[in-house]
Design a protein around this motif. Sequence first.
Motif, PDB file in Angstrom:
ATOM      1  N   GLY A  34     110.121  41.413 -12.662  1.00  8.17           N
ATOM      2  CA  GLY A  34     109.858  39.984 -12.703  1.00  8.17           C
ATOM      3  C   GLY A  34     108.466  39.652 -13.172  1.00  8.17           C
ATOM      4  N   PHE A  36     105.218  37.043 -12.194  1.00 10.36           N
ATOM      5  CA  PHE A  36     104.573  36.196 -11.204  1.00 10.36           C
ATOM      6  C   PHE A  36     103.315  35.609 -11.847  1.00 10.36           C
ATOM      7  CE2 PHE A  36     106.636  37.504  -7.116  1.00 10.36           C
ATOM      8  CZ  PHE A  36     107.505  38.437  -7.646  1.00 10.36           C
ATOM      9  N   GLU A  45     102.759  33.453  -7.109  1.00 11.70           N
ATOM     10  CA  GLU A  45     104.109  32.926  -6.966  1.00 11.70           C
ATOM     11  C   GLU A  45     105.027  33.482  -8.041  1.00 11.70           C
ATOM     12  OE1 GLU A  45     104.097  28.668  -7.466  1.00 11.70           O
ATOM     13  OE2 GLU A  45     102.812  28.742  -9.237  1.00 11.70           O
ATOM     14  N   ALA A  46     106.279  33.603  -7.688  1.00 11.56           N
ATOM     15  CA  ALA A  46     107.269  34.157  -8.602  1.00 11.56           C
ATOM     16  C   ALA A  46     107.699  33.124  -9.631  1.00 11.56           C
ATOM     17  CB  ALA A  46     108.477  34.628  -7.822  1.00 11.56           C
ATOM     18  N   CYS A  49     112.713  36.558 -12.007  1.00  6.87           N
ATOM     19  CA  CYS A  49     113.078  37.939 -11.725  1.00  6.87           C
ATOM     20  C   CYS A  49     114.477  38.216 -12.249  1.00  6.87           C
ATOM     21  CB  CYS A  49     113.031  38.230 -10.227  1.00  6.87           C
ATOM     22  SG  CYS A  49     111.382  38.371  -9.562  1.00  6.87           S
ATOM     23  N   ASN A 106     116.669  37.113  -6.812  1.00 12.27           N
ATOM     24  CA  ASN A 106     115.943  36.018  -6.184  1.00 12.27           C
ATOM     25  C   ASN A 106     115.450  36.401  -4.789  1.00 12.27           C
ATOM     26  OD1 ASN A 106     115.077  33.163  -6.168  1.00 12.27           O
ATOM     27  ND2 ASN A 106     116.548  32.991  -4.502  1.00 12.27           N
ATOM     28  N   CYS A 109     112.371  38.389  -5.347  1.00 18.36           N
ATOM     29  CA  CYS A 109     111.292  37.563  -5.895  1.00 18.36           C
ATOM     30  C   CYS A 109     110.649  36.706  -4.831  1.00 18.36           C
ATOM     31  CB  CYS A 109     111.859  36.653  -6.990  1.00 18.36           C
ATOM     32  SG  CYS A 109     111.182  36.931  -8.611  1.00 18.36           S
ATOM     33  N   THR A 112     107.092  38.180  -1.977  1.00 15.40           N
ATOM     34  CA  THR A 112     106.014  38.766  -2.779  1.00 15.40           C
ATOM     35  C   THR A 112     105.367  39.945  -2.067  1.00 15.40           C
ATOM     36  OG1 THR A 112     105.584  36.585  -3.721  1.00 15.40           O
ATOM     37  CG2 THR A 112     103.880  38.250  -4.000  1.00 15.40           C
ATOM     38  N   ILE A 115     106.810  43.336  -2.851  1.00 11.70           N
ATOM     39  CA  ILE A 115     106.698  43.890  -4.197  1.00 11.70           C
ATOM     40  C   ILE A 115     105.642  44.984  -4.180  1.00 11.70           C
ATOM     41  CG2 ILE A 115     106.191  43.408  -6.610  1.00 11.70           C
ATOM     42  CD1 ILE A 115     108.681  41.993  -5.711  1.00 11.70           C
ATOM     43  N   TRP A 118     102.711  46.489  -9.452  1.00 12.33           N
ATOM     44  CA  TRP A 118     102.151  45.368 -10.201  1.00 12.33           C
ATOM     45  C   TRP A 118     101.427  45.845 -11.443  1.00 12.33           C
ATOM     46  CZ3 TRP A 118     103.214  40.475  -8.577  1.00 12.33           C
ATOM     47  CH2 TRP A 118     103.607  40.303  -7.250  1.00 12.33           C
TER      48      TRP A 118
END
Length: 128
Positions: A34, A36, A45-46, A49, A106, A109, A112, A115, A118
Motif C-alpha cells: 500500500g 501511506f 495515514e493510509a 492498499c 482495508n 491498511c 498502521t 505495518i 516501510w
Amino acid sequence: VQLVESGGGSAQAGGSLRLSCAVSGFTFDTYVVGWFRQAPGKEREAMSCTSKGGGTSYADAVRSRFTISTDNAKNMVYLQMNNVKSDDTATYFCAATRRKTNLSSNWHCARTARIDNWGQGTQVTVSS
C-alpha cells in the motif's frame, strides 16, 4: 523485505504524478502492499492498499483520483495520482505486510501500527 520509492516531486494543482515502489524479499501472493502519506504535524495515514484475494481500498480523500497497481513481473507497486490538490502535499511511503488469511487489504491498511515494512518515503508537493 525492501521497499524503495521514486517518482515524487512537484506538481500544479490539477496535474498528475506517478509514484513507483521497487519491492523485494516477498511475493504479492502473500503480502498486502500500500501507499501511506504523512504531512507535517499529522499522523501517517493510509491512501490505498491492495492484495491478491484481499481487494483494494482507498481513502475517501483520494478515491476516484488515485489508482494503485502492481506489476508482478517487475516487482513494482505504483500510485497514479490525478487531479492532485494542495492537500495532497506530504511525504508518501510505500508499505508491505504479510496478509492475514481471510482479512481484507482495508483491514491491514487501517492498522498502521501493524505495518512492519516501510520505504524511506518520497516527497510530493502540490502548488495551487
